[in-house]
Design a protein around this motif. Structure first.
Motif, short mmCIF file in Angstrom:
data_model
loop_
_atom_site.label_atom_id
_atom_site.label_comp_id
_atom_site.label_asym_id
_atom_site.label_seq_id
_atom_site.Cartn_x
_atom_site.Cartn_y
_atom_site.Cartn_z
N LYS A 51 0.85 -1.19 0.00
CA LYS A 51 0.00 0.00 0.00
C LYS A 51 0.89 1.24 0.00
N THR A 52 0.51 2.26 -0.75
CA THR A 52 1.28 3.51 -0.69
C THR A 52 0.36 4.60 -0.14
N HIS A 53 0.97 5.51 0.58
CA HIS A 53 0.22 6.60 1.22
C HIS A 53 0.87 7.90 0.77
N LYS A 54 0.43 8.46 -0.35
CA LYS A 54 1.04 9.69 -0.88
C LYS A 54 0.62 10.89 -0.04
N GLY A 55 1.58 11.76 0.20
CA GLY A 55 1.28 13.02 0.88
C GLY A 55 0.72 12.86 2.27
N LEU A 56 1.35 11.98 3.09
CA LEU A 56 0.94 11.86 4.49
C LEU A 56 1.05 13.22 5.17
N ARG A 57 2.04 13.96 4.76
CA ARG A 57 2.15 15.39 4.97
C ARG A 57 3.06 15.89 3.87
N GLU A 58 3.22 17.21 3.75
CA GLU A 58 4.03 17.70 2.64
C GLU A 58 5.42 17.07 2.71
N PRO B 58 5.37 -5.81 2.92
CA PRO B 58 4.73 -7.08 3.30
C PRO B 58 4.88 -7.38 4.79
N SER B 59 5.92 -6.89 5.43
CA SER B 59 6.12 -7.10 6.87
C SER B 59 5.05 -6.37 7.69
N GLY B 60 4.31 -5.47 7.06
CA GLY B 60 3.32 -4.65 7.79
C GLY B 60 3.92 -3.32 8.23
N HIS B 61 5.24 -3.19 8.10
CA HIS B 61 5.90 -1.94 8.48
C HIS B 61 5.74 -0.90 7.38
N THR B 62 5.57 0.37 7.79
CA THR B 62 5.48 1.44 6.80
C THR B 62 6.75 2.27 6.85
N VAL B 63 7.38 2.40 5.67
CA VAL B 63 8.60 3.21 5.54
C VAL B 63 8.20 4.56 4.95
N MET B 64 8.72 5.63 5.54
CA MET B 64 8.36 6.99 5.10
C MET B 64 9.48 7.56 4.22
N VAL B 65 9.16 7.90 2.99
CA VAL B 65 10.17 8.50 2.10
C VAL B 65 9.95 10.02 2.09
N LEU B 66 11.02 10.74 2.33
CA LEU B 66 10.93 12.21 2.38
C LEU B 66 11.37 12.82 1.06
N GLY B 67 10.65 13.83 0.62
CA GLY B 67 11.06 14.63 -0.54
C GLY B 67 11.24 13.84 -1.82
N GLU B 68 10.49 12.75 -1.98
CA GLU B 68 10.53 11.91 -3.18
C GLU B 68 11.95 11.43 -3.50
N GLY B 69 12.80 11.37 -2.47
CA GLY B 69 14.18 10.90 -2.68
C GLY B 69 15.07 11.95 -3.31
N ARG B 70 14.56 13.18 -3.47
CA ARG B 70 15.41 14.27 -3.98
C ARG B 70 16.05 14.98 -2.80
N LEU B 71 17.07 15.78 -3.12
CA LEU B 71 17.79 16.53 -2.08
C LEU B 71 16.85 17.07 -1.00
N ILE B 72 16.88 16.45 0.18
CA ILE B 72 15.90 16.83 1.20
C ILE B 72 16.16 18.23 1.74
N ASN B 73 17.44 18.67 1.69
CA ASN B 73 17.77 20.00 2.23
C ASN B 73 17.18 21.12 1.38
N LEU B 74 16.98 20.85 0.09
CA LEU B 74 16.42 21.88 -0.78
C LEU B 74 14.94 21.65 -1.04
N ALA B 75 14.50 20.40 -0.92
CA ALA B 75 13.08 20.10 -1.15
C ALA B 75 12.24 20.59 0.03
N ALA B 76 12.65 20.21 1.24
CA ALA B 76 11.82 20.53 2.40
C ALA B 76 12.33 21.73 3.20
#
Ligand code: ADE
Length: 433
Positions: free
Chosen positions: A325-332, A340-358
């Motif tokens: 399952k994917t959860h787009k835009g849980l917050r900006e 499959p493990s049931g764990h949810t991994v949170m990806v920040l800034g679509e994998g782009r430079l987080i210092n400039l994205a966020a």
């Protein structure tokens, strides 16, 4: 990613542009002027350039992060007499108010919209190249790459190209080695006054700033896994530790790994770190550093982000493929992927430079040095253009020394000078105990 609207260039006195909304200009102008206060070295260069006009008659295309710090670099280049067009070097790093102000208040042509899609990103780069530049400035080598491919008809006009990043210098050196580089390039990144400070203190602070702005999470007590222990990795690891994180470093280079161990960090493989980390930050410059097998081991709620130049360090295609399952835009700037493990991994800034994205990228005070080197390296390349060949040049040591001296002066820091006796001692070989 947000879709962009297209904006027909206006027929008014404004330069050609494609920005989000010119009405954002007043806020952008305030922020550009605020950044300028913390960029004394670049300001001194702008003032000299305004008198001497060393760039007069040159057309420059700059593919950079469109931040307020970049705005002040562009102002310096403009004061030097260059005709400038700027486009984004990353689809998520543009500050829209700043882009609007550059067009409206400073008369600089800008093609950049935060969240632009891939087609717009390339359209903007092509629009920048449409001025038929003689000088280019890159943050990641994308303009140079276009000038060796789709737009190679324009390569013959280029007198010199400046490169801001480690990644871009690696690409340029690969082109040089393969004998395909068509014009001289200057490795601005490799100047001491650039990578020593920008890559370490700039990336260190702004990356943590991005993680915190995107999540509002506490760093203290968290296990922060930093992939890569180059200058950027050293900065991120040290700032994460400063905020109370337990820092784990992963490396492929045995010497850097020992350095990380002796700097007091835990060093282990990504396979071992994957199950331990609360926050993962990649800064390697390489591809697929965090892969399917690592995601599968992660804790529920693990945060994963990248602060390396390109968005290839996290294998997000694999993550999307294995997610139930994917959860787009849980917050900006936060997307969740349930595994499959049931764990949810949170990806920040679509994998782009987080210092400039966020966040807003490196603070002005450190970009002051990087962009002072950019401006002076450009002046140097143009002055010396007759002797330059299609190869990668280092920034002359005198530029580094001048920038460092002026930065110290601006901080009111005095240092010692060698006495005549010390000069003699350092140049002799026969004085021992
Ligand atoms: N790269 C990292 N931070 C930056 C900033 N503030 N401006 C331009 N380029 C950057």
């Amino acid at each position: 990613m947000t879709q962009t609207q297209t904006h027909t260039p206006t027929k008014s006195a404004l330069p050609r542009h494609d920005v989000r909304d010119l009405a954002l200009a007043p806020e952008g102008k305030k922020r550009i002027e605020w950044a300028d206060k913390d960029m004394p070295v670049l300001r001194a260069i702008r003032e000299r350039f305004a008198k001497e006009k060393p760039l007069a008659g040159y057309r420059m295309a700059a593919c950079l992060h469109i931040t307020t710090e970049t705005a002040n670099l562009l102002r310096a280049l403009q004061a030097g007499g260059a005709e400038i067009v700027a486009c984004a070097s990353n689809p998520l790093s543009t500050q829209d108010d700043n882009a609007a102000s550059l067009v409206k208040d400073f008369g600089i042509s800008v093609y950049a919209i935060k969240g632009e899609d891939r087609d717009t990103y390339f359209r903007h780069m092509n629009a920048a190249l449409d001025i038929k530049p003689n000088v280019t400035m890159d943050d990641g080598c994308d303009l140079v790459s276009l000038l060796h491919g789709e737009r190679k008809d324009l390569a013959g006009n280029i007198v010199a190209s400046m490169e801001e990043t480690t990644t871009g210098v690696i690409r340029l050196k690969a082109m040089e080695q393969q004998g395909i580089l068509k014009f001289p390039a200057v490795a601005v990144n490799d100047a001491m006054c650039k990578h020593f400070f920008d890559n370490r203190y700039g990336t260190g602070q702004s990356t943590l700033d991005g993680v915190i702005r995107a999540t509002d999470h506490l760093i203290a007590g968290k296990t922060v896994v930093v992939a890569g222990y180059g200058y950027c990795g050293k900065g991120v690891a040290s700032r994460a530790r400063g905020l109370g994180g337990h820092v784990v470093v992963t490396e492929i280079d045995p010497i850097k790994a020992i350095e990380a161990v002796m700097d007091g960090f835990q060093v282990m493989s990504m396979h071992e770190a994957a199950a331990k980390g609360d926050i993962f930050i990649t800064v390697t410059g390489n591809i697929h550093v965090i892969r399917e097998e690592h995601f599968r081991l992660m804790k529920d709620g693990a945060l994963v982000c990248n602060s390396g130049h390109f968005d290839v360090e996290l294998d997000l295609v694999a993550l999307a493929r294995i997610a139930t399952k994917t959860h787009k835009g849980l917050r900006e700037f936060v997307d969740g992927y349930t595994l499959p493990s049931g764990h949810t991994v949170m990806v920040l800034g679509e994998g782009r430079l987080i210092n400039l994205a966020a966040a807003h990228g490196h603070p002005a005070s450190v970009m002051d040095m990087s962009f002072a080197v950019q401006a002076l390296a450009t002046e140097w390349a143009l002055k010396n253009k007759a002797g330059l060949k299609p190869q990668v040049y280092n920034v002359p040591a005198e530029i580094d020394a001048w920038v460092a001296k002026l930065k110290l002066q601006s901080m009111a820091v005095n240092i010692d000078t060698l006495t005549p006796e010390q000069v003699k001692y350092l140049s002799s070989h026969d004085m021992g105990t």
